[in-house]
Scaffold this active site. Structure first.
Site, PDB file in Angstrom:
ATOM      1  N   CYS A   1      41.111  25.045  68.564  1.00 37.94           N
ATOM      2  CA  CYS A   1      40.529  25.132  69.375  1.00 37.94           C
ATOM      3  C   CYS A   1      39.710  26.750  70.123  1.00 37.94           C
ATOM      4  O   CYS A   1      39.664  27.605  70.309  1.00 37.94           O
ATOM      5  CB  CYS A   1      41.455  24.771  71.143  1.00 37.94           C
ATOM      6  SG  CYS A   1      40.544  24.972  72.915  1.00 37.94           S
TER       7      CYS A   1
ATOM      8  N   VAL B   1      33.897  25.755  67.391  1.00 36.77           N
ATOM      9  CA  VAL B   1      33.898  24.186  67.753  1.00 36.77           C
ATOM     10  C   VAL B   1      35.195  23.750  69.487  1.00 36.77           C
ATOM     11  O   VAL B   1      34.555  23.025  69.741  1.00 36.77           O
ATOM     12  CB  VAL B   1      33.689  23.644  66.606  1.00 36.77           C
ATOM     13  CG1 VAL B   1      32.859  22.848  66.419  1.00 36.77           C
ATOM     14  CG2 VAL B   1      32.712  25.019  65.904  1.00 36.77           C
TER      15      VAL B   1
ATOM     16  N   ARG C   1      48.501  28.689  68.305  1.00 38.75           N
ATOM     17  CA  ARG C   1      49.926  29.827  68.723  1.00 38.75           C
ATOM     18  C   ARG C   1      49.215  29.591  70.867  1.00 38.75           C
ATOM     19  O   ARG C   1      48.256  29.269  71.499  1.00 38.75           O
ATOM     20  CB  ARG C   1      49.372  31.728  69.025  1.00 38.75           C
ATOM     21  CG  ARG C   1      50.026  32.126  67.978  1.00 38.75           C
ATOM     22  CD  ARG C   1      49.648  32.991  67.721  1.00 38.75           C
ATOM     23  NE  ARG C   1      48.405  33.502  67.865  1.00 38.75           N
ATOM     24  CZ  ARG C   1      48.199  33.635  67.110  1.00 38.75           C
ATOM     25  NH1 ARG C   1      48.253  33.695  65.522  1.00 38.75           N
ATOM     26  NH2 ARG C   1      46.809  33.884  67.505  1.00 38.75           N
TER      27      ARG C   1
ATOM     28  N   LYS D   1      33.607  20.717  56.256  1.00 44.40           N
ATOM     29  CA  LYS D   1      32.450  21.106  54.652  1.00 44.40           C
ATOM     30  C   LYS D   1      33.916  21.314  53.603  1.00 44.40           C
ATOM     31  O   LYS D   1      33.191  20.756  52.383  1.00 44.40           O
ATOM     32  CB  LYS D   1      31.581  21.963  55.040  1.00 44.40           C
ATOM     33  CG  LYS D   1      31.784  23.075  55.340  1.00 44.40           C
ATOM     34  CD  LYS D   1      30.574  23.862  55.890  1.00 44.40           C
ATOM     35  CE  LYS D   1      31.469  24.291  57.261  1.00 44.40           C
ATOM     36  NZ  LYS D   1      30.435  24.795  58.156  1.00 44.40           N
TER      37      LYS D   1
ATOM     38  N   GLY E   1      24.862  21.490  60.937  1.00 42.64           N
ATOM     39  CA  GLY E   1      25.829  21.703  62.512  1.00 42.64           C
ATOM     40  C   GLY E   1      25.344  20.341  62.651  1.00 42.64           C
ATOM     41  O   GLY E   1      25.717  19.315  62.841  1.00 42.64           O
TER      42      GLY E   1
ATOM     43  N   GLU F   1      30.082  36.920  59.938  1.00 39.95           N
ATOM     44  CA  GLU F   1      31.110  36.826  59.985  1.00 39.95           C
ATOM     45  C   GLU F   1      31.330  38.170  59.759  1.00 39.95           C
ATOM     46  O   GLU F   1      30.191  39.164  58.533  1.00 39.95           O
ATOM     47  CB  GLU F   1      32.277  36.061  59.585  1.00 39.95           C
ATOM     48  CG  GLU F   1      31.291  34.988  60.477  1.00 39.95           C
ATOM     49  CD  GLU F   1      32.273  34.268  60.268  1.00 39.95           C
ATOM     50  OE1 GLU F   1      33.640  33.928  60.039  1.00 39.95           O
ATOM     51  OE2 GLU F   1      31.858  32.680  61.053  1.00 39.95           O
TER      52      GLU F   1
ATOM     53  N   LYS G   1      27.746  22.217  50.994  1.00 38.20           N
ATOM     54  CA  LYS G   1      27.341  20.926  51.915  1.00 38.20           C
ATOM     55  C   LYS G   1      26.102  20.258  51.597  1.00 38.20           C
ATOM     56  O   LYS G   1      25.990  19.442  50.656  1.00 38.20           O
ATOM     57  CB  LYS G   1      26.442  22.335  52.865  1.00 38.20           C
ATOM     58  CG  LYS G   1      26.830  22.654  54.545  1.00 38.20           C
ATOM     59  CD  LYS G   1      26.439  23.718  54.896  1.00 38.20           C
ATOM     60  CE  LYS G   1      27.348  24.128  56.196  1.00 38.20           C
ATOM     61  NZ  LYS G   1      26.579  25.096  57.035  1.00 38.20           N
TER      62      LYS G   1
ATOM     63  N   GLY H   1      27.096  27.096  65.607  1.00 42.61           N
ATOM     64  CA  GLY H   1      27.144  27.402  67.428  1.00 42.61           C
ATOM     65  C   GLY H   1      28.262  26.138  67.795  1.00 42.61           C
ATOM     66  O   GLY H   1      27.986  25.791  67.147  1.00 42.61           O
TER      67      GLY H   1
HETATM   68  N1  LIG Z   1      31.153  27.675  64.273  1.00 44.94           N
HETATM   69  C1  LIG Z   1      29.460  26.938  63.300  1.00 44.94           C
HETATM   70  O1  LIG Z   1      29.007  27.174  63.824  1.00 44.94           O
HETATM   71  C2  LIG Z   1      30.706  25.605  62.633  1.00 44.94           C
HETATM   72  C3  LIG Z   1      29.280  24.852  62.442  1.00 44.94           C
HETATM   73  C4  LIG Z   1      29.777  23.409  61.360  1.00 44.94           C
HETATM   74  C5  LIG Z   1      30.983  23.358  61.722  1.00 44.94           C
HETATM   75  N2  LIG Z   1      32.406  24.243  61.334  1.00 44.94           N
HETATM   76  C6  LIG Z   1      33.254  23.631  61.300  1.00 44.94           C
HETATM   77  O2  LIG Z   1      34.132  23.434  62.124  1.00 44.94           O
HETATM   78  C7  LIG Z   1      35.360  24.133  61.991  1.00 44.94           C
HETATM   79  C8  LIG Z   1      36.015  24.589  62.895  1.00 44.94           C
HETATM   80  O3  LIG Z   1      35.240  26.267  62.656  1.00 44.94           O
HETATM   81  P1  LIG Z   1      35.357  27.151  64.209  1.00 44.94           P
HETATM   82  O4  LIG Z   1      33.966  28.216  63.809  1.00 44.94           O
HETATM   83  O5  LIG Z   1      35.174  26.652  65.368  1.00 44.94           O
HETATM   84  O6  LIG Z   1      36.436  28.289  63.805  1.00 44.94           O
HETATM   85  P2  LIG Z   1      37.414  29.212  64.509  1.00 44.94           P
HETATM   86  O7  LIG Z   1      38.065  29.442  63.829  1.00 44.94           O
HETATM   87  O8  LIG Z   1      36.359  29.275  65.854  1.00 44.94           O
HETATM   88  O9  LIG Z   1      38.310  27.606  64.847  1.00 44.94           O
HETATM   89  C9  LIG Z   1      40.023  27.434  64.344  1.00 44.94           C
HETATM   90  C10 LIG Z   1      40.572  27.141  65.113  1.00 44.94           C
HETATM   91  O10 LIG Z   1      41.586  26.352  64.652  1.00 44.94           O
HETATM   92  C11 LIG Z   1      42.556  27.542  64.807  1.00 44.94           C
HETATM   93  N3  LIG Z   1      43.772  26.955  63.586  1.00 44.94           N
HETATM   94  C12 LIG Z   1      44.136  27.109  62.251  1.00 44.94           C
HETATM   95  N4  LIG Z   1      45.263  26.639  62.138  1.00 44.94           N
HETATM   96  C13 LIG Z   1      45.321  25.770  62.803  1.00 44.94           C
HETATM   97  C14 LIG Z   1      46.522  24.820  62.952  1.00 44.94           C
HETATM   98  N5  LIG Z   1      47.741  24.634  61.606  1.00 44.94           N
HETATM   99  N6  LIG Z   1      46.921  23.985  64.100  1.00 44.94           N
HETATM  100  C15 LIG Z   1      45.837  23.838  64.892  1.00 44.94           C
HETATM  101  N7  LIG Z   1      44.810  24.994  64.691  1.00 44.94           N
HETATM  102  C16 LIG Z   1      45.429  25.918  64.407  1.00 44.94           C
HETATM  103  C17 LIG Z   1      42.655  29.215  64.701  1.00 44.94           C
HETATM  104  O11 LIG Z   1      43.711  29.446  65.673  1.00 44.94           O
HETATM  105  C18 LIG Z   1      41.303  28.812  65.569  1.00 44.94           C
HETATM  106  O12 LIG Z   1      41.300  29.427  67.164  1.00 44.94           O
HETATM  107  C19 LIG Z   1      35.456  25.010  60.287  1.00 44.94           C
HETATM  108  O13 LIG Z   1      35.557  23.556  59.641  1.00 44.94           O
HETATM  109  C20 LIG Z   1      33.774  25.272  60.354  1.00 44.94           C
HETATM  110  O14 LIG Z   1      33.670  24.722  58.394  1.00 44.94           O
HETATM  111  C21 LIG Z   1      31.879  25.495  62.180  1.00 44.94           C
HETATM  112  N1  LIG Z   2      28.203  29.979  58.861  1.00 46.40           N
HETATM  113  C1  LIG Z   2      27.889  28.745  58.847  1.00 46.40           C
HETATM  114  C2  LIG Z   2      27.790  27.861  60.409  1.00 46.40           C
HETATM  115  C3  LIG Z   2      28.711  27.000  59.733  1.00 46.40           C
HETATM  116  O1  LIG Z   2      28.556  25.635  58.790  1.00 46.40           O
HETATM  117  C4  LIG Z   2      26.041  29.265  58.306  1.00 46.40           C
HETATM  118  O2  LIG Z   2      25.774  30.566  58.617  1.00 46.40           O
HETATM  119  O3  LIG Z   2      25.111  28.455  58.837  1.00 46.40           O
HETATM  120 NA    NA Z   3      25.076  17.726  60.988  1.00 51.22          NA
END
Ligand SMILES: NC(=O)c1ccc[n+]([C@@H]2O[C@H](COP(=O)([O-])OP(=O)(O)OC[C@H]3O[C@@H](n4cnc5c(N)ncnc54)[C@H](O)[C@@H]3O)[C@@H](O)[C@H]2O)c1
Ligand SMILES: N[C@@H](CCO)C(=O)O
Ligand code: NA
Length: 443
Positions: free
Chosen positions: A16, A19, A51, A109, A138, A194, A209, A310
């Protein structure tokens, strides 16, 4: 498997964060429309978090849905949406989800590019779906177009800007003339990069990717370790200026190519910065946007453009997958499984066919051009264009030591021959400095 008309489909959300919170909110906000499109009601049965006790008031769900027991949650779901990321414990959670009969939608990914075949094998064994549109670019629909819409065609090339952070940095370097380090700091202060930008700027994210795109496009297993990867940390303001002089921009490209050779077809899969003409569709991709350019025999050229990151954009792709796998539950059937029948060899980078743009600071005296040209010839590299202009004065500042800038653009050659040429050029005593070396794409 068909859902009974009375029992709602049970959706479990793992993670949570950025994404996951968007997915949860949109699932709730659009539940009526989503149920109508699926053809059955669904229920969010739990959200696994690391948590409890955090303020999650932005996620409009009953707080009792949050749990730290992801393993128990996946065992009581029809559809598991994974947005935790990383390899473990995520892989184990997804394998046990599938073993207990759940279909999986993931944005991960890293896991798909590390070990996609294991997940696919589990989805086959248990007769469930595995969808991951959000994992690449995305919100942009690109995996399902490749996997489904273009399944009747023969894809020859996929070339994309699939990392928004690096595109933002390179675009700002282009518009401001600033260097890499200071531009990354700006990107961090604006929330694009980041605190630890390694995965993005070193090209790991784009390489994962690229592996996924190549696997689907060429019906061949390609994992992240087979992808040649160069990031953007070495891109200088001089490289950007050299590109600009050519009417080009520098982009971090993920390139997946089908290669015809006398001994049979192969694929080249690589991530590296390259100059691309401003007039090319990928040349005009600004800010943190993503775009993927696909070439297929019958379809010709296709361009996919949009937001690659995003919370909400990524959630859009995830919800599209949720609706699709939920429809399969309601109507029966499954989406495509792994397709790796072509099993093409993955070429090493040295065998990839590339073009180079090389800027040299040379001593301005007779025979220099001949020596440079001979070095290209010795490596069997053909020059496409060469330009000379007066360069910076030598250290002594007198005319005798005046230099010139030579800009050479090559024809395509094996990358190994091109990099050996650059090394030999650097060793010539008439070459004072190799100012910029950049591959060229998109002629
Ligand atoms: N942020 C983006 O724009 C984006 C885009 C495309 C794909 N993604 C992918 O989506 C996924 C999530 O990305 P995000 O940006 O939301 O990351 P994030 O770090 O914001 O969220 C991940 C969450 O998972 C939780 N977590 C970790 N271990 C856990 C467990 N064992 N059980 C339950 N929760 C747990 C973390 O506490 C964290 O809140 C990744 O695989 C990322 O590559 C993200
Ligand atoms: N960190 C990636 C987003 C998730 O794939 C980016 O900058 O495009
Ligand atoms: Na896509």
């Amino acid at each position: 498997m068909s859902a009974s008309s009375s029992a709602p489909l049970r959706v479990a959300l793992l993670g949570c964060g950025v994404v996951g919170s968007s997915v949860a909110r949109l699932l709730v906000e659009h539940s009526g429309d989503l149920a109508a499109r699926i053809g059955a009601p669904f229920e969010l049965v739990g959200i696994a978090v690391r948590r409890l006790g955090r303020d999650r008031s932005d996620v409009p769900v009953d707080p009792s849905l949050f749990t730290t027991d992801a393993a128990a949650l996946v065992s009581r779901a029809d559809i598991v949406v994974e947005v935790i990321g990383g390899i473990e414990p995520t892989r184990d959670l997804l394998l046990s989800a599938m073993a207990s009969g759940a279909s999986v939608v993931s944005a991960n990914k890293a896991l798909l590019a590390e070990d996609g075949p294991t997940l696919y094998a589990a989805s086959d064994r248990h007769g469930v779906d595995l969808y991951y549109e959000a994992a690449v670019a995305g919100a942009i629909p690109i995996l399902r177009p490749i996997r489904d819409s273009l399944a009747g065609d023969r894809i020859t090339k996929v070339i994309g800007i699939v990392n928004g952070t690096t595109n933002f940095v390179l675009d700002k370097m282009d518009s401001t003339g600033a260097g890499f380090a200071e531009t990354v700091e700006v990107a961090q202060s604006l929330g694009y990069a980041e605190a630890d930008p390694t995965a993005d700027v070193e090209g790991f994210d784009a390489a994962a990717k690229a592996a996924i795109l190549a696997s689907l496009a060429f019906h061949t297993r390609v994992d992240i370790h087979q992808v040649h990867r160069e990031g953007i940390t070495e891109v200088t303001a001089a490289d950007i200026a050299a590109a600009d002089e050519m009417g080009a921009v520098v982009k971090l490209l993920a390139i997946c190519e089908r290669v015809s050779r006398p001994e049979g077809e192969a694929v080249s899969v690589r991530v590296h910065p390259a100059m691309i003409p401003r007039t090319h569709p990928l040349g005009s991709v600004r800010d943190a946007f993503n775009a993927v350019f696909v070439e297929a025999d019958a379809a010709g050229e296709l361009m996919f453009y949009g937001r690659g990151a995003g919370g909400d954009p990524t959630a859009s792709a995830i919800l599209g997958d949720v609706v699709e796998v939920a429809r399969h539950r309601v109507n029966g059937g499954r989406g495509a499984g792994e397709s790796a029948y072509a099993d093409l060899p993955v070429l090493p980078m040295g065998a990839a066919s590339t073009r180079y743009h090389i800027s040299l600071d040379v001593a301005d005296r007779p025979g220099v051009l001949a020596a440079v040209a001979a070095t290209f010839a010795e490596h069997d590299v053909s020059i496409e264009t060469v330009r000379q202009r007066p360069g910076a004065p030598g250290e002594s500042g007198d005319d005798e030591a005046a230099g010139a800038t030579l800009v050479v653009v090559t024809h395509r050659a094996p990358d190994a021959a091109l990099s050996a040429t650059v090394e030999a050029l650097g060793a010539l005593d008439t070459v004072r400095e190799v100012v910029s070396v950049m591959r060229v794409e998109g002629e």
